[in-house]
Design a protein around this motif. Structure first.
Motif, PDB file in Angstrom:
ATOM      1  N   THR A  24       0.838  -1.201   0.000  1.00 17.81           N
ATOM      2  CA  THR A  24       0.000   0.000   0.000  1.00 17.81           C
ATOM      3  C   THR A  24       0.871   1.248   0.000  1.00 17.81           C
ATOM      4  OG1 THR A  24      -0.092   0.209   2.423  1.00 17.81           O
ATOM      5  CG2 THR A  24      -1.736  -1.235   1.375  1.00 17.81           C
ATOM      6  N   LYS A  25       0.250   2.379  -0.301  1.00 17.31           N
ATOM      7  CA  LYS A  25       0.976   3.650  -0.350  1.00 17.31           C
ATOM      8  C   LYS A  25       1.639   3.952   0.985  1.00 17.31           C
ATOM      9  CE  LYS A  25       0.269   8.618  -1.036  1.00 17.31           C
ATOM     10  NZ  LYS A  25      -0.738   9.673  -1.347  1.00 17.31           N
ATOM     11  N   HIS A  26       0.865   3.870   2.091  1.00 20.78           N
ATOM     12  CA  HIS A  26       1.434   4.156   3.406  1.00 20.78           C
ATOM     13  C   HIS A  26       2.436   3.081   3.816  1.00 20.78           C
ATOM     14  CE1 HIS A  26      -2.409   6.592   3.950  1.00 20.78           C
ATOM     15  NE2 HIS A  26      -1.425   7.470   4.059  1.00 20.78           N
ATOM     16  N   GLY A  27       2.123   1.847   3.449  1.00 18.92           N
ATOM     17  CA  GLY A  27       3.032   0.756   3.787  1.00 18.92           C
ATOM     18  C   GLY A  27       4.380   0.905   3.114  1.00 18.92           C
ATOM     19  N   VAL A  28       4.368   1.319   1.862  1.00 15.93           N
ATOM     20  CA  VAL A  28       5.619   1.529   1.135  1.00 15.93           C
ATOM     21  C   VAL A  28       6.435   2.649   1.780  1.00 15.93           C
ATOM     22  CG1 VAL A  28       6.590   2.357  -1.046  1.00 15.93           C
ATOM     23  CG2 VAL A  28       4.827   0.581  -1.052  1.00 15.93           C
ATOM     24  N   GLU A  29       5.777   3.699   2.198  1.00 13.12           N
ATOM     25  CA  GLU A  29       6.490   4.805   2.847  1.00 13.12           C
ATOM     26  C   GLU A  29       7.185   4.330   4.113  1.00 13.12           C
ATOM     27  OE1 GLU A  29       8.087   8.451   3.042  1.00 13.12           O
ATOM     28  OE2 GLU A  29       6.772   7.765   1.418  1.00 13.12           O
ATOM     29  N   ASP A  42      16.217  -6.895   2.760  1.00  8.08           N
ATOM     30  CA  ASP A  42      15.869  -6.575   1.369  1.00  8.08           C
ATOM     31  C   ASP A  42      14.426  -6.077   1.342  1.00  8.08           C
ATOM     32  OD1 ASP A  42      18.355  -7.570   0.628  1.00  8.08           O
ATOM     33  OD2 ASP A  42      17.572  -9.572   0.189  1.00  8.08           O
ATOM     34  N   LEU A  43      14.156  -5.123   0.470  1.00 11.04           N
ATOM     35  CA  LEU A  43      12.825  -4.515   0.408  1.00 11.04           C
ATOM     36  C   LEU A  43      12.125  -4.872  -0.904  1.00 11.04           C
ATOM     37  CD1 LEU A  43      10.563  -2.642   1.343  1.00 11.04           C
ATOM     38  CD2 LEU A  43      11.945  -0.687   0.595  1.00 11.04           C
ATOM     39  N   TYR A  44      10.856  -5.275  -0.786  1.00 11.37           N
ATOM     40  CA  TYR A  44      10.012  -5.601  -1.936  1.00 11.37           C
ATOM     41  C   TYR A  44       8.709  -4.803  -1.826  1.00 11.37           C
ATOM     42  CZ  TYR A  44      12.967  -9.824  -2.244  1.00 11.37           C
ATOM     43  OH  TYR A  44      14.027 -10.703  -2.340  1.00 11.37           O
ATOM     44  N   ILE A  83       4.127  -5.626   5.872  1.00  8.83           N
ATOM     45  CA  ILE A  83       3.237  -4.499   6.190  1.00  8.83           C
ATOM     46  C   ILE A  83       1.925  -4.716   5.442  1.00  8.83           C
ATOM     47  CG2 ILE A  83       3.042  -1.989   6.358  1.00  8.83           C
ATOM     48  CD1 ILE A  83       6.084  -1.843   6.114  1.00  8.83           C
ATOM     49  N   ILE A  84       1.170  -5.665   5.916  1.00 11.76           N
ATOM     50  CA  ILE A  84      -0.107  -6.087   5.345  1.00 11.76           C
ATOM     51  C   ILE A  84      -0.974  -6.528   6.526  1.00 11.76           C
ATOM     52  CG2 ILE A  84      -1.249  -7.707   3.746  1.00 11.76           C
ATOM     53  CD1 ILE A  84       1.398  -8.002   2.254  1.00 11.76           C
ATOM     54  N   THR A 109       3.150  -5.768  10.504  1.00 11.55           N
ATOM     55  CA  THR A 109       2.961  -4.396  10.958  1.00 11.55           C
ATOM     56  C   THR A 109       1.717  -3.809  10.303  1.00 11.55           C
ATOM     57  OG1 THR A 109       5.349  -4.082  11.207  1.00 11.55           O
ATOM     58  CG2 THR A 109       4.026  -2.106  11.055  1.00 11.55           C
ATOM     59  N   ASP A 110       0.925  -3.087  11.074  1.00  4.98           N
ATOM     60  CA  ASP A 110      -0.270  -2.477  10.486  1.00  4.98           C
ATOM     61  C   ASP A 110       0.108  -1.291   9.603  1.00  4.98           C
ATOM     62  OD1 ASP A 110      -0.740   0.247  12.029  1.00  4.98           O
ATOM     63  OD2 ASP A 110      -0.122  -1.227  13.527  1.00  4.98           O
TER      64      ASP A 110
END
Length: 386
Positions: A24-29, A42-44, A83-84, A109-110
């Motif tokens: 999600t947008k907030h999750g990516v941030e 590593d980040l996906y 983050i889901i 993480t929420d």
């Protein structure tokens, strides 16, 4: 970019020990900020949130259902930070679960970054520890539900893990853990190994009592037991394991001397025979020690590599600094040391007396020492960890 398709396990570039996943947008941030403080991760995230700096930062983009990404991540990483929503994560990873000794630690993480939840493999997979680290980095609240952590008592599956202790069998981990958290009478029998296993500032819970011998604990009639020893239990002691876990501390040092070219098979046979005679467990062996003239001895190297033991070598001067019971002028003539196996075992364990001073068998001479941890000082040596 990773294109996720049904029935295919995607190719990923695994660099770190952990993976962060966001959709999600907030999750990516949040994930990008967390990635900045977790250099070993590593980040996906989904390609539609591309910023343009992903390649430079080693970030991997994907398109398609994130569910199809997890079959590639599960075997590759020690832990996943996802983050889901918790419910969605559970549904996606459920088909991949095997057991707690193999599954990675899962942390969820929420989308607001308020709560970090340890979901799977809290102890063995390290999810509880990872949860605390992620929560600290994000300024979030760590949520850990494993009973031993909540109650501040012994985590049976992690007992002595930081010292390298190994359990003999996992069969009783669950019932013994239940006895601990249900406050039944639990015996901790410690005959060897490190003493600093209690991790809290508070006293031991009243339901847990410590003993120095198996027979002493059996006489007290505990409902469960954690037994720490390098010994093979006698038949009359086996009852302690009816609801007990047997741990093997790394306390045994093998001092070994051998003729040049002695085979690994002969060396291992002597080790096996000697430990059986002493009624010691091979799982408690920590190191093989010898003179530095043997640092390239192929048979010795093969044995320590097979078992993952430390390989420690000492100079003749170091070996001669130790008082030994059976000095040999013949050994001195060829090596510059009055003994090899006996002083090597004494140097590494720090023990004045050995469990076995010296035994000659074919091309191999062996001595056996058991570390008592009564003292911390150890002679310096050249150590090769295999």
């Amino acid at each position: 970019m990773i294109v996720l398709q049904e029935g295919e396990i995607p190719a990923i570039a695994q660099r770190g020990d952990y993976a962060i996943v966001a959709i999600t947008k907030h999750g990516v941030e949040m994930a990008r900020k967390l990635h900045g403080s977790f250099s070993h991760a590593d980040l996906y995230y989904m390609s539609k949130f591309e910023r343009g700096d992903e390649e430079a930062r080693g970030i991997q983009l994907f398109e398609g259902s994130v569910r199809l990404l997890f079959p590639a991540l599960f075997p590759a990483y020690k832990g996943l930070i996802i983050i889901i929503s918790l419910g969605a994560v559970i549904r996606m990873i459920a088909p991949l679960l095997q057991d707690k000794k193999k599954d990675p630690g899962i942390v969820v993480t929420d989308d607001k970054g308020e709560n970090v939840i340890s979901v799977l493999s809290g102890h063995l997979g390290g999810a509880n520890e990872l949860t605390r680290e992620v929560a600290a980095a994000m300024g979030a609240r760590p949520i850990i539900t494993t009973a031993s952590d909540v109650q501040g008592t012994i985590a049976v599956d992690l007992f002595g893990r930081r010292f390298g202790w190994e359990w003999e069998s996992a069969d009783k981990l669950t019932p013994v853990s239940a006895s601990v958290v249900n406050e039944e009478r639990v015996a901790v029998v410690q005959e060897s190994g490190e003493s600093g296993w209690w991790l809290y500032d508070t006293p031991l819970p009243p339901n847990i009592r410590t003993y120095v011998a198996v027979r002493e604990a059996l006489a007290a009639g505990p409902q469960a037991a954690l037994v720490v020893t390098h010994r093979l239990l006698e038949p009359e002691e086996q009852a302690i394991l009816d609801n007990g876990v047997l741990y093997r501390p790394k306390v045994i040092t093998l001092g070994i001397g051998c003729n040049r070219g002695t085979s690994a098979e002969e060396i291992e046979a002597v080790i096996t025979e000697t430990l059986a005679e002493l009624k010691f467990s091979v799982r408690s062996v920590k190191a093989v020690c010898t003179i530095d003239l043997k640092k390239d001895e192929e048979g010795l190297l093969a044995v320590v590599q097979k078992h993952g033991w430390a390989f420690v070598t000492y100079t003749p001067e170091q070996l001669n600094s130790v008082a030994i019971e059976d000095p040999s002028d013949t050994v001195y003539k060829f090596t510059g040391a009055y003994g090899v196996s006996e002083p090597a075992a004494k140097l590494h364990t720090g023990a004045e007396k050995l469990a076995l001073v010296k035994k000659k068998s074919g091309n191999v001479t062996i001595s056996v020492g058991v570390a008592s941890f009564a003292q911390e000082g150890r002679a310096e040596a050249n150590v090769l960890q295999r």
